[in-house]
Write a protein that holds these residues in place. Sequence first.
Motif, PDB file in Angstrom:
ATOM      1  N   THR A  61      -6.476  12.738   1.036  1.00  0.00           N
ATOM      2  CA  THR A  61      -6.501  12.176   2.494  1.00  0.00           C
ATOM      3  C   THR A  61      -6.558  10.506   2.563  1.00  0.00           C
ATOM      4  N   ASN A  62      -7.280   9.907   1.903  1.00  0.00           N
ATOM      5  CA  ASN A  62      -7.300   8.795   2.192  1.00  0.00           C
ATOM      6  C   ASN A  62      -5.914   7.869   2.130  1.00  0.00           C
ATOM      7  N   ILE A  63      -5.718   8.101   0.541  1.00  0.00           N
ATOM      8  CA  ILE A  63      -4.576   8.093  -0.063  1.00  0.00           C
ATOM      9  C   ILE A  63      -3.573   8.505   0.474  1.00  0.00           C
ATOM     10  N   ASN A  64      -3.011   9.913   1.326  1.00  0.00           N
ATOM     11  CA  ASN A  64      -1.948  10.141   2.148  1.00  0.00           C
ATOM     12  C   ASN A  64      -2.153   9.527   3.484  1.00  0.00           C
ATOM     13  N   ASP A  65      -2.793   8.896   3.650  1.00  0.00           N
ATOM     14  CA  ASP A  65      -3.035   8.098   5.024  1.00  0.00           C
ATOM     15  C   ASP A  65      -2.930   6.692   4.769  1.00  0.00           C
ATOM     16  N   ASN A  66      -2.784   6.123   4.061  1.00  0.00           N
ATOM     17  CA  ASN A  66      -2.789   4.837   3.574  1.00  0.00           C
ATOM     18  C   ASN A  66      -4.192   4.166   3.641  1.00  0.00           C
ATOM     19  N   ARG A  67      -4.985   4.840   3.912  1.00  0.00           N
ATOM     20  CA  ARG A  67      -6.246   4.488   4.233  1.00  0.00           C
ATOM     21  C   ARG A  67      -6.839   3.266   3.426  1.00  0.00           C
ATOM     22  N   THR A  68      -7.789   2.124   3.284  1.00  0.00           N
ATOM     23  CA  THR A  68      -8.601   1.466   2.638  1.00  0.00           C
ATOM     24  C   THR A  68      -9.220   2.278   1.939  1.00  0.00           C
ATOM     25  N   ILE A  69      -9.521   2.167   0.647  1.00  0.00           N
ATOM     26  CA  ILE A  69     -10.432   3.276  -0.240  1.00  0.00           C
ATOM     27  C   ILE A  69     -11.704   2.719  -1.299  1.00  0.00           C
ATOM     28  N   ASN A  70     -12.717   3.272  -1.328  1.00  0.00           N
ATOM     29  CA  ASN A  70     -13.593   2.101  -2.282  1.00  0.00           C
ATOM     30  C   ASN A  70     -13.682   2.882  -3.870  1.00  0.00           C
ATOM     31  N   VAL A  71     -13.848   2.819  -4.578  1.00  0.00           N
ATOM     32  CA  VAL A  71     -13.401   2.768  -5.955  1.00  0.00           C
ATOM     33  C   VAL A  71     -14.834   3.727  -6.332  1.00  0.00           C
ATOM     34  N   GLU A  72     -15.610   2.614  -5.987  1.00  0.00           N
ATOM     35  CA  GLU A  72     -17.403   3.142  -5.814  1.00  0.00           C
ATOM     36  C   GLU A  72     -17.582   4.367  -5.366  1.00  0.00           C
ATOM     37  N   ASP A  73     -16.874   5.041  -4.660  1.00  0.00           N
ATOM     38  CA  ASP A  73     -16.942   6.402  -3.822  1.00  0.00           C
ATOM     39  C   ASP A  73     -16.869   7.716  -4.704  1.00  0.00           C
ATOM     40  N   TYR A  74     -16.005   7.253  -5.318  1.00  0.00           N
ATOM     41  CA  TYR A  74     -15.392   7.733  -6.534  1.00  0.00           C
ATOM     42  C   TYR A  74     -15.690   7.597  -8.394  1.00  0.00           C
ATOM     43  N   VAL A  75     -16.348   7.085  -8.562  1.00  0.00           N
ATOM     44  CA  VAL A  75     -17.134   7.332 -10.081  1.00  0.00           C
ATOM     45  C   VAL A  75     -17.449   8.670 -10.108  1.00  0.00           C
ATOM     46  N   ILE A  82       0.971  -1.631   0.103  1.00  0.00           N
ATOM     47  CA  ILE A  82       0.380  -0.417   0.107  1.00  0.00           C
ATOM     48  C   ILE A  82       1.034   1.022   0.024  1.00  0.00           C
ATOM     49  N   LYS A  83       1.564   1.658   0.342  1.00  0.00           N
ATOM     50  CA  LYS A  83       3.130   2.402   0.971  1.00  0.00           C
ATOM     51  C   LYS A  83       3.401   2.504  -0.787  1.00  0.00           C
TER      52      LYS A  83
END
Length: 249
Positions: free
Chosen positions: A117-131, A2-3
Amino acid sequence: MIKKIYTLFIIIVITTVISACGSKSNDVSYENYRGLKNLDTSLNYLLKGNNPAAMNSYNRSVDIFIRVNDFCNAAKAGVFLYTAEPVSENIHFLKDAENYSNLGNCRNELLIINLLTNINDNRTINVEDYVTLDEPFLSFAEAYHNKSIEPIKVLIDQKYTSNRLKSVLYRKLAEYYINSKSENSLALANSMIENALKIDQSNSWLKNMLYDEKLKLKLMQIKKTDTKIQIKKIDILTEKITVIKDINE
């Protein structure tokens, strides 16, 4: 893993508003056009190593947007400057973007900031949130979510991808290939660096050229080749950026 994906993608986000900076469109007001041009100027100064001039143009751009009550473009300006060089001393640009987004109820910009912010904090993201996001952000969300560089490789070849963005994409792909350390990946890394250098040299983007040459040095160190000349080149480029800073202090 992830890093590594974070390192690959956090720097490469360039907001789609910049595509409007090259020429005045009939559906862009004169004041917004001025704001976009100042934002474009700010980026060029930043990439050439002139941070004080970049900050001045950024401030002018934001001031123009606020004067016409366009807080969403003011937010884009902050996102744009931060992602052009996402280092700790530039985090204030992202803070600016969040503040302006809240003032303007800019849902799209807030979503972009959330992704960063989520990428910066290495958080898990759901791509569907950004479609609902436009490119290049959707590709970045897909790449980070899937832990894959394929969306980035596709993005480089798109006609709408600017040379500025291509330069960063080539550089980040080079980093990815360097970290792989296989013989084939090192050859790919060298190709990516050369592609970035070609763009940066043609635009006199001094700071980008310095990043390119540092990647080339890292590649040479892995291959255990003589690095004396390369180190000297990097020292000279660094001195040039320092001179620019001194002139503006």
